[in-house]
Each structure stands twice: as C-alpha cells, then as structure tokens.
Design a protein around this motif. Structure first.
Motif, mmCIF file in Angstrom:
data_model
loop_
_atom_site.group_PDB
_atom_site.id
_atom_site.type_symbol
_atom_site.label_atom_id
_atom_site.label_comp_id
_atom_site.label_asym_id
_atom_site.label_seq_id
_atom_site.Cartn_x
_atom_site.Cartn_y
_atom_site.Cartn_z
ATOM 1 N N VAL A 76 0.866 -1.178 0.000
ATOM 2 C CA VAL A 76 0.000 0.000 0.000
ATOM 3 C C VAL A 76 0.903 1.228 0.000
ATOM 4 C CG1 VAL A 76 -1.880 1.194 1.177
ATOM 5 C CG2 VAL A 76 -1.679 -1.289 1.388
ATOM 6 N N THR A 77 0.681 2.122 -0.953
ATOM 7 C CA THR A 77 1.527 3.310 -1.057
ATOM 8 C C THR A 77 0.656 4.558 -1.131
ATOM 9 O OG1 THR A 77 1.574 2.949 -3.454
ATOM 10 C CG2 THR A 77 3.481 2.167 -2.206
ATOM 11 N N ILE A 78 1.270 5.706 -0.887
ATOM 12 C CA ILE A 78 0.527 6.961 -1.020
ATOM 13 C C ILE A 78 1.102 7.734 -2.198
ATOM 14 C CG2 ILE A 78 -0.406 7.145 1.309
ATOM 15 C CD1 ILE A 78 1.972 8.754 2.161
ATOM 16 N N HIS A 79 0.204 8.279 -2.990
ATOM 17 C CA HIS A 79 0.592 8.949 -4.233
ATOM 18 C C HIS A 79 0.037 10.358 -4.260
ATOM 19 C CE1 HIS A 79 1.903 5.368 -6.658
ATOM 20 N NE2 HIS A 79 1.323 4.792 -5.626
ATOM 21 N N GLU A 80 0.796 11.263 -4.806
ATOM 22 C CA GLU A 80 0.245 12.587 -5.060
ATOM 23 C C GLU A 80 0.182 12.774 -6.553
ATOM 24 O OE1 GLU A 80 2.534 15.766 -3.408
ATOM 25 O OE2 GLU A 80 4.138 15.558 -4.857
ATOM 26 N N THR A 81 -0.820 13.532 -6.982
ATOM 27 C CA THR A 81 -0.972 13.806 -8.402
ATOM 28 C C THR A 81 -0.774 15.292 -8.602
ATOM 29 O OG1 THR A 81 -2.572 12.025 -8.516
ATOM 30 C CG2 THR A 81 -2.498 13.522 -10.380
ATOM 31 N N LYS A 82 0.223 15.620 -9.412
ATOM 32 C CA LYS A 82 0.475 17.030 -9.737
ATOM 33 C C LYS A 82 0.623 17.129 -11.240
ATOM 34 C CE LYS A 82 2.245 19.232 -5.651
ATOM 35 N NZ LYS A 82 3.368 19.290 -4.749
ATOM 36 N N SER A 83 -0.029 18.076 -11.834
ATOM 37 C CA SER A 83 -0.056 18.259 -13.288
ATOM 38 C C SER A 83 -0.208 16.922 -14.013
ATOM 39 C CB SER A 83 1.168 19.017 -13.808
ATOM 40 O OG SER A 83 2.163 19.192 -12.851
ATOM 41 N N GLN A 84 -1.255 16.216 -13.650
ATOM 42 C CA GLN A 84 -1.639 14.950 -14.305
ATOM 43 C C GLN A 84 -0.624 13.826 -14.121
ATOM 44 O OE1 GLN A 84 -4.834 14.977 -16.012
ATOM 45 N NE2 GLN A 84 -4.815 16.889 -14.899
ATOM 46 N N LYS A 85 0.410 14.038 -13.319
ATOM 47 C CA LYS A 85 1.390 12.982 -13.106
ATOM 48 C C LYS A 85 1.261 12.451 -11.687
ATOM 49 C CE LYS A 85 5.037 14.036 -16.445
ATOM 50 N NZ LYS A 85 4.249 15.072 -17.138
ATOM 51 N N GLU A 103 -8.410 12.587 -2.888
ATOM 52 C CA GLU A 103 -9.631 12.567 -3.681
ATOM 53 C C GLU A 103 -9.340 12.121 -5.099
ATOM 54 O OE1 GLU A 103 -10.851 16.632 -3.334
ATOM 55 O OE2 GLU A 103 -9.207 17.345 -4.565
ATOM 56 N N ARG A 104 -10.406 11.771 -5.816
ATOM 57 C CA ARG A 104 -10.256 11.316 -7.194
ATOM 58 C C ARG A 104 -9.598 12.409 -8.020
ATOM 59 N NH1 ARG A 104 -14.555 6.751 -8.355
ATOM 60 N NH2 ARG A 104 -12.920 6.240 -9.803
ATOM 61 N N GLY A 105 -8.631 12.014 -8.829
ATOM 62 C CA GLY A 105 -7.940 12.981 -9.662
ATOM 63 C C GLY A 105 -6.834 13.702 -8.908
ATOM 64 N N GLY A 106 -6.709 13.409 -7.622
ATOM 65 C CA GLY A 106 -5.686 14.062 -6.812
ATOM 66 C C GLY A 106 -4.881 13.029 -6.058
ATOM 67 N N SER A 107 -4.387 13.420 -4.899
ATOM 68 C CA SER A 107 -3.602 12.514 -4.077
ATOM 69 C C SER A 107 -4.494 11.380 -3.572
ATOM 70 C CB SER A 107 -3.003 13.279 -2.903
ATOM 71 O OG SER A 107 -2.192 14.327 -3.401
ATOM 72 N N HIS A 108 -3.911 10.198 -3.385
ATOM 73 C CA HIS A 108 -4.724 9.041 -3.017
ATOM 74 C C HIS A 108 -3.857 7.932 -2.425
ATOM 75 C CE1 HIS A 108 -3.237 8.442 -7.094
ATOM 76 N NE2 HIS A 108 -3.204 7.157 -6.809
ATOM 77 N N ILE A 109 -4.534 6.925 -1.918
ATOM 78 C CA ILE A 109 -3.870 5.728 -1.404
ATOM 79 C C ILE A 109 -3.964 4.675 -2.511
ATOM 80 C CG2 ILE A 109 -3.894 3.958 0.402
ATOM 81 C CD1 ILE A 109 -5.620 6.057 2.034
#
Length: 152
Positions: A76-85, A103-109
């Motif tokens: 299980v990892t945590i991800h951030e989404t910045k400029s679609q990446k 949230e969807r389209g943003g940072s998530h687990i």
C-alpha cells in the motif's frame, strides 16, 4: 433515561478518538485528527485499487501521514498527483488547523497486489500511520467504480 442515551452517544463518539490516543483537550500536543469521506471505488482490475479520504486536523499541531497498511494488500503506497502525473511520496503533510484531501484525480492511497478483489457494499480495513497521532484504523466502504463524493 435521556441522560443515559446522551452519555452513550458521547461515549460512542469519543471511542473513535480514544483509539487514536488523542482528544481535543489533550495537553500532550498531539494533533486532533478526524477522518471523513472515506471510500474505495470498486476496483476495475483484480490486482489494484485506490483509496480516498479526508483528514481534518482541528489542532495547532501539524502532522504527517507516513504510511498506510491494510490486510487486503501488502503493498500500500501513497501517491500525489500534480499536473496529471502520479508519483509515490513518503508522506503527506497535514497542516495545523487544516486538512489533507485524498480525492479522485488528486492525491490518493494505492493498493497493489490485492489479496482479494473488494466488491461494492463491502468494507476494507486500513490503518493510517501518522507521525504524531500514531495509528488510526479506518473502514473504507467500497462504492461503485464511478463514485465521486465531490461537493459542487
């Protein structure tokens, strides 16, 4: 009678906080974190899933979400989404008197290598590990794959 029900409700409400070892009037300087809007969209593939939730910090102490563990996956990892990446991060900051939005389209687990595919209507147990607040258990209700709780 009425007093007893009020007391029971108060106990039920504070039980969740007591588990996390913090209450809003604590003098130990621990953050007062509340988790809400938690859900997992039913995974479309059998081996990976995403998790979303909001952490509200109603205290003057900032904290960090450092790790998420779950019995459904060992990866299980945590991800951030910045400029679609999307990129994996070591931790998420939870500002004092602020919030962390996953949230969807943003940072998530991110859950990889699922031991079983969660179905809509089930709940997935996870544990959020915070730098200061310690570990907090959260249930992620599994929603339809397109679910999005966005408030417009």
């Amino acid at each position: 009678m009425n007093r007893r029900t009020t007391l029971a409700a108060a106990i039920a409400l504070t039980a969740g906080l007591a588990l996390a070892g913090c209450s809003s009037d604590s003098s130990d300087g621990k953050p007062d974190l509340k988790i809400g809007q938690a859900f997992m969209p039913e995974p479309v593939s059998a081996d990976m899933a995403g998790g979303f939730l909001v952490v509200n910090n109603d205290s003057k102490t900032a904290d960090k979400l450092t790790k998420v563990t779950s019995d459904i996956s060992d990866d299980v990892t945590i991800h951030e989404t910045k400029s679609q990446k999307m990129r994996e991060v070591k931790s998420f900051d939870i500002p004092a008197n602020g919030r962390l939005d996953l949230e969807r389209g943003g940072s998530h687990i991110m859950f990889m290598g699922l031991k079983k595919k969660p179905k809509q209507g089930e709940k997935v147990s996870i544990e959020l590990h915070f730098e200061k607040a310690g570990a907090v258990k959260v249930e992620l209700p599994v929603k339809e794959s397109t679910y999005n709780p966005k408030h417009h």
